[in-house]
Write an enzyme that holds these catalytic residues in place. Sequence first.
Site, PDB file in Angstrom:
ATOM      1  N   HIS A 289       0.834  -1.205   0.000  1.00 53.84           N
ATOM      2  CA  HIS A 289       0.000   0.000   0.000  1.00 53.84           C
ATOM      3  C   HIS A 289       0.873   1.262   0.000  1.00 53.84           C
ATOM      4  O   HIS A 289       0.556   2.243  -0.682  1.00 53.84           O
ATOM      5  CB  HIS A 289      -0.911  -0.023   1.234  1.00 53.84           C
ATOM      6  CG  HIS A 289      -1.723   1.207   1.424  1.00 53.84           C
ATOM      7  ND1 HIS A 289      -1.406   2.159   2.366  1.00 53.84           N
ATOM      8  CD2 HIS A 289      -2.844   1.663   0.797  1.00 53.84           C
ATOM      9  CE1 HIS A 289      -2.293   3.144   2.311  1.00 53.84           C
ATOM     10  NE2 HIS A 289      -3.166   2.873   1.377  1.00 53.84           N
TER      11      HIS A 289
ATOM     12  N   GLU B 165       2.256   1.881  -3.409  1.00 51.14           N
ATOM     13  CA  GLU B 165       1.196   2.457  -4.242  1.00 51.14           C
ATOM     14  C   GLU B 165       1.146   3.981  -4.061  1.00 51.14           C
ATOM     15  O   GLU B 165       1.030   4.736  -5.032  1.00 51.14           O
ATOM     16  CB  GLU B 165      -0.149   1.837  -3.861  1.00 51.14           C
ATOM     17  CG  GLU B 165      -1.349   2.431  -4.586  1.00 51.14           C
ATOM     18  CD  GLU B 165      -2.553   2.580  -3.687  1.00 51.14           C
ATOM     19  OE1 GLU B 165      -3.126   3.692  -3.649  1.00 51.14           O
ATOM     20  OE2 GLU B 165      -2.917   1.594  -3.020  1.00 51.14           O
ATOM     21  N   HIS B 166       1.245   4.446  -2.830  1.00 50.85           N
ATOM     22  CA  HIS B 166       1.264   5.888  -2.566  1.00 50.85           C
ATOM     23  C   HIS B 166       2.495   6.542  -3.192  1.00 50.85           C
ATOM     24  O   HIS B 166       2.406   7.604  -3.816  1.00 50.85           O
ATOM     25  CB  HIS B 166       1.275   6.148  -1.054  1.00 50.85           C
ATOM     26  CG  HIS B 166      -0.076   6.137  -0.417  1.00 50.85           C
ATOM     27  ND1 HIS B 166      -0.567   7.194   0.309  1.00 50.85           N
ATOM     28  CD2 HIS B 166      -1.055   5.198  -0.397  1.00 50.85           C
ATOM     29  CE1 HIS B 166      -1.781   6.904   0.754  1.00 50.85           C
ATOM     30  NE2 HIS B 166      -2.092   5.685   0.344  1.00 50.85           N
TER      31      HIS B 166
ATOM     32  N   GLU C 201      -4.353   8.124   7.450  1.00 48.76           N
ATOM     33  CA  GLU C 201      -5.292   7.176   6.846  1.00 48.76           C
ATOM     34  C   GLU C 201      -5.652   6.077   7.840  1.00 48.76           C
ATOM     35  O   GLU C 201      -6.813   5.649   7.916  1.00 48.76           O
ATOM     36  CB  GLU C 201      -4.678   6.578   5.575  1.00 48.76           C
ATOM     37  CG  GLU C 201      -5.645   5.771   4.744  1.00 48.76           C
ATOM     38  CD  GLU C 201      -5.032   5.260   3.434  1.00 48.76           C
ATOM     39  OE1 GLU C 201      -5.714   4.475   2.748  1.00 48.76           O
ATOM     40  OE2 GLU C 201      -3.900   5.647   3.100  1.00 48.76           O
TER      41      GLU C 201
END
Length: 416
Positions: A46, A49-50, A126
């Site tokens: 993840h 991905e950022h 997040e």
Amino acid sequence: MIINKKLNCGVRIVMEEIPYVQSVSVGIWVKAGSVDETAKNSGISHFIEHMLFKGTENRSAKKIAEDVDKIGGQINAFTGKEATCYYLKTLASNVDKAADILIDMFIHSKFDEEEMEKEKRVVYEEIKMIEDSPEDDAHDIISELVFKGNPLAKSIIGTPKSLQGITRNTIKKYISEEYTRDNIVISICGNFDQEHICELFDCKLMELNGNKTSKNYEEAPYQPNYKVKVKDIEQSHICLGLKGLALDDGRYYSLVLLNNIMGGSMSSRLFQNIREEKGLAYSVYSMSSSFSNTGYFNIYAGVSHDKIKDALRGIQDELNLLKKGGVTAEELETAKEQLKGNYIFSLENVNGRMFSIGKNMLLMDKIYTVEEVMASIDAVTMDEIREVSDMVTEIHNYSGILIGRNKVDLKKIIQS
């Protein structure tokens, strides 16, 4: 017509050309997600991905955004338990530029250490956002409980501690091991020239490593697990779950249809009983989620703190009714029409079609045509529904998470 082939570099590409539209959606899929991580690097898929949006050797983060805007594009990405996808939708006339942006991000991202520290702070927020949304938190925790001891139990987003330990070298090592040519699928749908697209990606992706090292996972046997999380919130959130079916299981559509009947729509049994008749919940539904080798079925309800037992009894009553009486032919027919409608609606834009063919090729190495999917739904029989019903009717087999204001013995309520 859907075409799939292997490029000379070893990357698979799946293409659906629709010449009458004026748009195109391009996605780069990687078969890497939280199942491929360790406790030490949890959340790295993840985080990568950022970071792919934070600048390359050729473009700053701002330049990436500007270049996407210049072609009238929409760019995004997502990470799951088994896959990560980066995609860009744009006008058909700008497909070359769209592919160039995606490839640049995919191959030449800098992973600048200063930018990494900034983005870690974004991901920390997040994590807090998910924890501040008890419904989302409950769904994350139920998958951890159902798959306890198995790779699918791992969190997609990671923890502040695991993220803090991720370095540029950690990312480079992970990419070299997971972002390999045999572990990638290019998915494209819309108005484009197939031969030209194949040439574009073939020459650019050769820079990646060729093969992913295979991993063997030892599956822990399933047993019910329970967790209660006390928070100062205005509503209690209940989520129950148990093991379901894999994507390629022959009973897949039977369970999807049963889910629709039980809690997949406003006319479903759980919605009508728990919300409409008893007034116990504003939100109540069930879900069936499938992965490469397994899946899970879960039931969610958000209720008043003093209605937890009543809601669980209402859920149990519906499971008992299913066990004793099954479903009606009318319910099955309605569920089939709803499922077919939802499936067709999801394919009425190039992004939806790109997602469908990309995911299927990546996780199952097979593309199902619209006709095949519709026929599979229509073919489900009452006997097959009864077979999958036996998997979900026993409440004692469910794992459970309760997030609420008070400490409650959830296991005792469910098992009593």
